[in-house]
Design an enzyme around this catalytic site. Structure first.
Site, mmCIF file in Angstrom:
data_model
loop_
_atom_site.group_PDB
_atom_site.id
_atom_site.type_symbol
_atom_site.label_atom_id
_atom_site.label_comp_id
_atom_site.label_asym_id
_atom_site.label_seq_id
_atom_site.Cartn_x
_atom_site.Cartn_y
_atom_site.Cartn_z
ATOM 1 N N SER A 146 67.654 134.000 -34.604
ATOM 2 C CA SER A 146 67.794 135.334 -35.197
ATOM 3 C C SER A 146 66.504 136.111 -34.980
ATOM 4 O O SER A 146 65.416 135.515 -34.891
ATOM 5 C CB SER A 146 68.045 135.215 -36.705
ATOM 6 O OG SER A 146 67.909 136.482 -37.336
ATOM 7 N N TYR A 159 64.711 131.482 -44.359
ATOM 8 C CA TYR A 159 65.687 131.697 -43.283
ATOM 9 C C TYR A 159 64.944 131.977 -41.973
ATOM 10 O O TYR A 159 65.236 131.378 -40.937
ATOM 11 C CB TYR A 159 66.610 132.870 -43.655
ATOM 12 C CG TYR A 159 67.581 133.274 -42.573
ATOM 13 C CD1 TYR A 159 68.709 132.506 -42.309
ATOM 14 C CD2 TYR A 159 67.371 134.424 -41.806
ATOM 15 C CE1 TYR A 159 69.606 132.878 -41.307
ATOM 16 C CE2 TYR A 159 68.262 134.804 -40.815
ATOM 17 C CZ TYR A 159 69.371 134.034 -40.574
ATOM 18 O OH TYR A 159 70.259 134.385 -39.583
ATOM 19 N N LYS A 163 64.860 129.952 -38.320
ATOM 20 C CA LYS A 163 65.283 130.580 -37.059
ATOM 21 C C LYS A 163 64.152 130.585 -36.031
ATOM 22 O O LYS A 163 64.386 130.447 -34.829
ATOM 23 C CB LYS A 163 65.809 131.993 -37.337
ATOM 24 C CG LYS A 163 67.094 132.001 -38.180
ATOM 25 C CD LYS A 163 68.210 131.210 -37.494
ATOM 26 C CE LYS A 163 69.516 131.249 -38.247
ATOM 27 N NZ LYS A 163 70.595 130.495 -37.575
HETATM 28 N N1 NAD Z 1 75.645 138.213 -38.353
HETATM 29 C C1 NAD Z 1 74.376 138.498 -38.107
HETATM 30 O O1 NAD Z 1 73.949 139.652 -38.265
HETATM 31 C C2 NAD Z 1 73.441 137.422 -37.574
HETATM 32 C C3 NAD Z 1 72.175 137.830 -37.123
HETATM 33 C C4 NAD Z 1 71.298 136.878 -36.636
HETATM 34 C C5 NAD Z 1 71.659 135.546 -36.565
HETATM 35 N N2 NAD Z 1 72.892 135.165 -37.003
HETATM 36 C C6 NAD Z 1 73.206 133.736 -36.908
HETATM 37 O O2 NAD Z 1 74.429 133.544 -36.215
HETATM 38 C C7 NAD Z 1 75.125 132.417 -36.767
HETATM 39 C C8 NAD Z 1 76.525 132.835 -37.164
HETATM 40 O O3 NAD Z 1 76.426 133.908 -38.067
HETATM 41 P P1 NAD Z 1 77.718 134.720 -38.588
HETATM 42 O O4 NAD Z 1 77.239 136.053 -38.969
HETATM 43 O O5 NAD Z 1 78.832 134.583 -37.629
HETATM 44 O O6 NAD Z 1 78.008 133.896 -39.944
HETATM 45 P P2 NAD Z 1 79.338 133.790 -40.810
HETATM 46 O O7 NAD Z 1 78.876 133.517 -42.193
HETATM 47 O O8 NAD Z 1 80.259 134.935 -40.554
HETATM 48 O O9 NAD Z 1 80.040 132.476 -40.208
HETATM 49 C C9 NAD Z 1 79.408 131.242 -40.327
HETATM 50 C C10 NAD Z 1 80.356 130.143 -39.879
HETATM 51 O O10 NAD Z 1 79.706 128.886 -40.117
HETATM 52 C C11 NAD Z 1 80.518 128.084 -40.970
HETATM 53 N N3 NAD Z 1 79.648 127.275 -41.803
HETATM 54 C C12 NAD Z 1 78.806 127.689 -42.785
HETATM 55 N N4 NAD Z 1 78.190 126.633 -43.356
HETATM 56 C C13 NAD Z 1 78.654 125.533 -42.713
HETATM 57 C C14 NAD Z 1 78.409 124.140 -42.846
HETATM 58 N N5 NAD Z 1 77.581 123.672 -43.776
HETATM 59 N N6 NAD Z 1 79.045 123.289 -42.019
HETATM 60 C C15 NAD Z 1 79.897 123.757 -41.069
HETATM 61 N N7 NAD Z 1 80.190 125.052 -40.910
HETATM 62 C C16 NAD Z 1 79.572 125.930 -41.719
HETATM 63 C C17 NAD Z 1 81.369 129.079 -41.757
HETATM 64 O O11 NAD Z 1 82.531 128.474 -42.293
HETATM 65 C C18 NAD Z 1 81.666 130.124 -40.681
HETATM 66 O O12 NAD Z 1 82.715 129.724 -39.838
HETATM 67 C C19 NAD Z 1 74.276 131.917 -37.940
HETATM 68 O O13 NAD Z 1 73.495 130.829 -37.521
HETATM 69 C C20 NAD Z 1 73.394 133.108 -38.279
HETATM 70 O O14 NAD Z 1 72.159 132.715 -38.832
HETATM 71 C C21 NAD Z 1 73.786 136.071 -37.511
#
Ligand code: NAD
Length: 257
Positions: A146, A159, A163
């Site tokens: 991230s 967090y 990352k």
């Molecule tokens: N959305 C953003 O703006 C953003 C920005 C930077 C980084 N990210 C990173 O991208 C990745 C995905 O983010 P997102 O926004 O799609 O998140 P989200 O919360 O929409 O989805 C997360 C997914 O991971 C699953 N999950 C959560 N905890 C879990 C566990 N303990 N075991 C197995 N599965 C688990 C959830 O069920 C879901 O399917 C993350 O690592 C997040 O840190 C997201």
């Protein structure tokens, strides 16, 4: 290799991809795109019904897993290798933000859970899968980092630490396993339209402030992160390893003007 189809290098036909956290958001977009690119999917989400349903839709294998549980990761790696005949692409996507808090004030259990899901899961799972990839002489690992790992923050400090560590994990894995044909990279998304980003985007004031810092003046889509993951997973990214690719609409290169 000359080819008439310029997109051929992006195909994943005959390859198996293990994706953690694939039932919504970025992970779902990655799972769908990889399936469309010809990959066989092994899906590992903590949400069992959603994981089973997605596996049925994508004709993949469902291995519901809490990636914050070390023993569960051991079972996942063993079953994924055995049932699929070998993992070619590993995407460690599952992650949690944890509570907004200054670093010193976070509840200890919340902090430990954050590190278990965001950092220990990729460390352990790559350690379990990479040796199998190396034995087969090829593989690609993609970690979801991230831009929170590239800048200081007052409210998502732990967090950000997890990352930032993933960018280093990608470099270490690239050096350790590169000689065996295994690549490892990370993606650092900015604000992406998922449930995660809803808290910011649903408040006009917060959305305006946040998007004003981004040259493209919008949040990204999960599909715009998935296409970067496909580049890294496929032969298109065959000479790219140890990198963290920022997908953030220009947020970190901007002075906010
Ligand atoms: N959305 C953003 O703006 C953003 C920005 C930077 C980084 N990210 C990173 O991208 C990745 C995905 O983010 P997102 O926004 O799609 O998140 P989200 O919360 O929409 O989805 C997360 C997914 O991971 C699953 N999950 C959560 N905890 C879990 C566990 N303990 N075991 C197995 N599965 C688990 C959830 O069920 C879901 O399917 C993350 O690592 C997040 O840190 C997201």
């Amino acid at each position: 290799m000359p080819t008439s189809d310029p997109l051929r290098a992006f195909r994943l036909d005959g390859r198996t991809a293990l994706v953690t956290g694939p039932t919504r958001g970025i992970g779902l977009a990655i799972a769908r795109l990889f399936a469309n690119a010809g990959a066989r999917l092994v899906l590992a989400d903590v949400d069992r019904p959603a994981c089973d349903a997605l596996a049925e839709t994508l004709d993949g294998i469902s291995l519901p897993t809490d990636v914050g549980d070390a023993r569960a990761l051991d079972r996942l790696a063993e079953q994924a290798e055995a049932l699929s005949g070998g993992i070619d692409v590993l995407v460690c996507n599952a992650g949690v933000a944890g509570p907004a808090s200054p670093m010193h004030a976070i509840d200890e259990a919340d902090r430990d859970r954050l590190y278990a899901v965001n950092l220990m899961h990729p460390i352990r799972l790559t350690g379990l899968i990479a040796p199998h990839m190396a034995a087969r002489g090829r593989g690609s690992i993609v970690l979801l980092s991230s831009i929170a790992g590239l800048r200081g923050t007052s409210h998502l400090g732990h967090y950000g630490v997890t990352k930032a560590a993933l960018a280093q994990l990608a470099r270490n894995l690239a050096v350790e396993w590169g000689p065996s044909g295994v690549r490892a990279n990370a993606i650092a998304p900015g604000l992406i339209r998922t449930e995660w980003a809803d808290a910011i985007l649903s408040s006009p004031e917060r959305a305006d402030r946040r998007l004003g810092l981004t040259p493209l003046r919008r949040a990204g889509s999960p599909e715009e992160v998935a296409s970067t993951a496909l580049y890294l997973a496929s032969d298109a990214g065959g000479f790219t390893t140890g990198q963290t690719i920022v997908v953030d609409g220009g947020t970190v290169i901007s002075d906010g003007s």
